[in-house]
Motif scaffolding. Structure first.
Motif, PDB file in Angstrom:
ATOM      1  N   MET A  85       1.852  -0.492  -0.918  1.00  0.00           N
ATOM      2  CA  MET A  85       1.915  -1.292  -2.143  1.00  0.00           C
ATOM      3  C   MET A  85       1.640  -0.419  -3.367  1.00  0.00           C
ATOM      4  O   MET A  85       2.267  -0.577  -4.405  1.00  0.00           O
ATOM      5  CB  MET A  85       0.910  -2.426  -2.073  1.00  0.00           C
ATOM      6  CG  MET A  85       1.361  -3.485  -1.098  1.00  0.00           C
ATOM      7  SD  MET A  85       0.670  -5.043  -1.541  1.00  0.00           S
ATOM      8  CE  MET A  85       1.230  -6.043  -0.207  1.00  0.00           C
ATOM      9  N   GLY A  91       4.186   0.333  -6.076  1.00  0.00           N
ATOM     10  CA  GLY A  91       3.741  -0.027  -7.422  1.00  0.00           C
ATOM     11  C   GLY A  91       4.006   1.092  -8.410  1.00  0.00           C
ATOM     12  O   GLY A  91       4.369   0.856  -9.563  1.00  0.00           O
ATOM     13  N   ALA A 128      -3.185  -2.939  -6.500  1.00  0.00           N
ATOM     14  CA  ALA A 128      -1.815  -3.007  -5.975  1.00  0.00           C
ATOM     15  C   ALA A 128      -1.629  -4.234  -5.099  1.00  0.00           C
ATOM     16  O   ALA A 128      -0.591  -4.894  -5.133  1.00  0.00           O
ATOM     17  CB  ALA A 128      -1.499  -1.736  -5.186  1.00  0.00           C
ATOM     18  N   LYS A 129      -2.672  -4.557  -4.330  1.00  0.00           N
ATOM     19  CA  LYS A 129      -2.544  -5.701  -3.422  1.00  0.00           C
ATOM     20  C   LYS A 129      -2.480  -7.018  -4.194  1.00  0.00           C
ATOM     21  O   LYS A 129      -1.946  -8.005  -3.701  1.00  0.00           O
ATOM     22  CB  LYS A 129      -3.708  -5.727  -2.441  1.00  0.00           C
ATOM     23  CG  LYS A 129      -3.517  -4.755  -1.285  1.00  0.00           C
ATOM     24  CD  LYS A 129      -4.691  -4.848  -0.342  1.00  0.00           C
ATOM     25  CE  LYS A 129      -4.461  -4.054   0.930  1.00  0.00           C
ATOM     26  NZ  LYS A 129      -5.736  -3.833   1.625  1.00  0.00           N
ATOM     27  N   MET A 145       1.280  -6.409  -6.744  1.00  0.00           N
ATOM     28  CA  MET A 145       2.631  -6.267  -6.199  1.00  0.00           C
ATOM     29  C   MET A 145       3.207  -7.580  -5.677  1.00  0.00           C
ATOM     30  O   MET A 145       4.338  -7.928  -6.019  1.00  0.00           O
ATOM     31  CB  MET A 145       2.699  -5.157  -5.139  1.00  0.00           C
ATOM     32  CG  MET A 145       2.498  -3.779  -5.693  1.00  0.00           C
ATOM     33  SD  MET A 145       3.301  -3.525  -7.281  1.00  0.00           S
ATOM     34  CE  MET A 145       4.994  -3.393  -6.773  1.00  0.00           C
ATOM     35  N   PRO A 146       2.450  -8.350  -4.891  1.00  0.00           N
ATOM     36  CA  PRO A 146       3.023  -9.639  -4.483  1.00  0.00           C
ATOM     37  C   PRO A 146       3.310 -10.528  -5.697  1.00  0.00           C
ATOM     38  O   PRO A 146       4.343 -11.190  -5.764  1.00  0.00           O
ATOM     39  CB  PRO A 146       1.920 -10.255  -3.610  1.00  0.00           C
ATOM     40  CG  PRO A 146       1.087  -9.104  -3.166  1.00  0.00           C
ATOM     41  CD  PRO A 146       1.152  -8.091  -4.256  1.00  0.00           C
TER      42      PRO A 146
END
Ligand code: PHE
Length: 518
Positions: free
Chosen positions: A16, A20, A178-179, A182-183
């Motif tokens: 991610m 990213g 990022a976690k 990104m989603p």
């Protein structure tokens, strides 16, 4: 004493963060504009060729190097030979001082536009708003005309956010960010794309301009020399875009891969990063082509009349389209700029990290101090781009840094690995870990990729010698383009000259296998 290197908590977290970094401002509007300018759907051909010839081979190389040597790019290259350390510094210096200083300002524009969306502040003439009211653009790059406070404040906010994310160690900072981001980014992008597809004229815009191809534009074997030269420029643009979009040639992917655990499937990670990033671009392209199609439809003009390229695409065309929407204009606008902010921030963080990792590796300084100092330095350096001449300066700097700085980094990496180290050793390292890289990769790294990059560099130099980029005065191109490159080189040289703390260079965080060099 050397503390053990921090690691990603999970492979997904690493992916991610790497994706990213790759997905950024460049994927959303730069890609779309390029595609439109260079033959619509036909642009996908040079784009995919560039991905296969340079993108995937070099991402494999950077992941392999970072993981094998467990270090930032200066450390990796200094270990190969002290002669190469300058290249190791050049890449993160270009990332931090060449790109991030202006990249953060463009994210700052997005922050401003995010707030402007709520009142549709651009009114009926977004073009005048952007240049006269928002940027208050001066008449030439020489005329700074003072700072634009709203841009300055937003840029400071961007630097603060980067500081906040990078300050913690990898797994509690960048990985967590990022976690979350990104989603969210993928979700919001999907909302925008499907929303756009509902608009009148959107599908026609996509079908006639994005899914159809003008093959002549990419034919570099055309009989007519002018058409041939134009097609060559399309191919150069496609390679430039691939480098930029995959964040290659900055030492970023080297640094990110150095935080991977010993057992990890590098080749698979490289393919996933490249595929998700490029798939995202193609997907986001639907939103851009769709919205321009909608605008052309609502205003009764042709698609070509409705679209403009460069920064205007996001800050003039989009606002105009947002104002034309039948309902929920502000929500749509805020969503669009939020997508740009998130995409930009996760890339910005990686630009800062590449340099942070380099400094902590060489000097064993504490991460928190390094990040704080860098971000303070960063906002100071960004000031020049928040002036009333900012748009000119960032246009020139961007042109030179992306066309030369990046490609040069990629080219030299291939030459060093291809000819000095030998790609086979790196390939074996990657292959021991999981999915296999075919042998042809060696041929790419040794011959094909560097050859193509060299041609690219020559075509770019020829173009710049023939015409002043965008008609800027030579002195300004020398100052902000060539001068900026020299400035980066001097910084890189300065850091190269500093002595290594003896233990750091020798301390090899290896996995028990032989030296890369024997
Ligand atoms: N890859 C990012 C984009 O496409 C930008 C970027 C370039 C990030 C270079 C890091 C390094 O916008």
């Amino acid at each position: 004493m050397h503390k053990s290197r921090s690691l990603w908590q999970s492979n997904l977290g690493f992916l991610m963060a790497a994706i990213g970094s790759a997905i950024g401002l460049g994927n959303i509007w730069r890609f779309s504009y390029m595609a439109h300018e260079h033959g619509g759907g036909a642009f996908l051909v040079p784009y995919l060729v560039a991905l296969a010839v340079a993108g995937i081979p070099i991402i494999l190389l950077e992941y392999g190097l970072g993981h094998r040597e467990k270090g930032s790019s200066p450390m990796v290259f200094a270990r190969l030979s002290p002669r190469f350390e300058l290249l190791g510094w050049w890449m993160p210096v270009v990332a931090m001082f060449g790109i991030m200083l202006y990249y953060s300002v463009v994210i700052g524009w997005c922050v401003n536009y995010f707030f402007h969306s709520f009142t549709l502040a651009w009114g009926s003439d977004p073009q005048t708003f952007f240049f006269n009211d928002f940027l208050q653009l001066s008449s030439s790059p020489a005329e700074f005309g003072g700072f634009r406070l709203p841009i300055l404040l937003a840029t400071a906010l961007v630097w603060f956010s980067c500081w906040f994310i990078c300050y913690r160690d990898i797994r509690h900072g960048i990985e967590v960010a990022a976690k979350i981001f990104m989603p969210l980014l993928l979700l919001l992008t999907a909302v925008i794309v499907f929303w756009t597809l509902q608009l009148d004229g959107a599908w026609e815009g996509i079908r006639d301009n994005y899914l159809s191809a003008d093959w002549h534009k990419i034919n570099f074997l055309a009989a007519d020399p002018e058409a041939r030269a134009a097609a060559a420029r399309v191919w150069v643009a496609a390679f430039g875009q691939i480098f930029f979009t995959l964040s290659l040639g900055f030492g970023i992917m080297i640094a990110y891969a150095s935080y991977l655990p010993a057992k990890t499937n590098l080749a698979r990670n490289a393919l996933i990063t490249a595929a998700v990033n490029c798939g995202y671009s193609v997907f986001a392209g639907l939103a851009v082509f769709g919205i321009v199609g909608f605008m052309a439809f609502s205003q009764g003009v042709t698609f070509d009349e409705a679209i403009v390229g460069g920064p205007q695409l996001a800050f003039v065309v989009y606002p105009q389209a947002i104002s034309l929407l039948p309902d929920f204009n502000s929500l749509f606008g805020a969503l669009f700029f939020l997508v740009l902010i998130i995409a930009g921030l996760t890339s910005g963080v990686s630009l800062v990290e590449a340099f942070t990792c380099a400094l902590t590796d060489k000097f064993n300084w504490r991460r928190k101090k390094v990040v704080t100092a860098l971000c303070l330095l960063g906002i100071t350096g960004s000031l020049i781009f928040t002036s009333r001449a900012g748009l000119y300066l960032l246009d020139i700097t961007d042109h030179f840094i992306t066309n030369y700085g990046l490609v040069l980094g990629g080219l030299l990496q291939c030459l060093i690995i291809g000819w000095y180290v030998g790609p086979e050793k790196l390939r074996q390292h990657i292959n021991k870990l999981g999915s296999k890289v075919p042998q042809i990769w060696n041929f790419f790294i040794r011959y094909l990729t560097p050859l193509v990059l060299l041609i690219l560099l020559l075509v770019a130099i020829r173009g710049d010698l023939a015409d002043n980029y965008e008609g800027y005065a030579t002195i300004h191109l020398l100052l902000y383009g060539v001068g900026w490159l020299i400035f980066c080189l001097l910084i890189a040289y300065f850091f190269t000259r500093q002595p290594w703390l003896a233990a750091r260079l020798k301390h090899k965080h290896r996995y028990g296998d032989d030296d890369l060099l024997v």
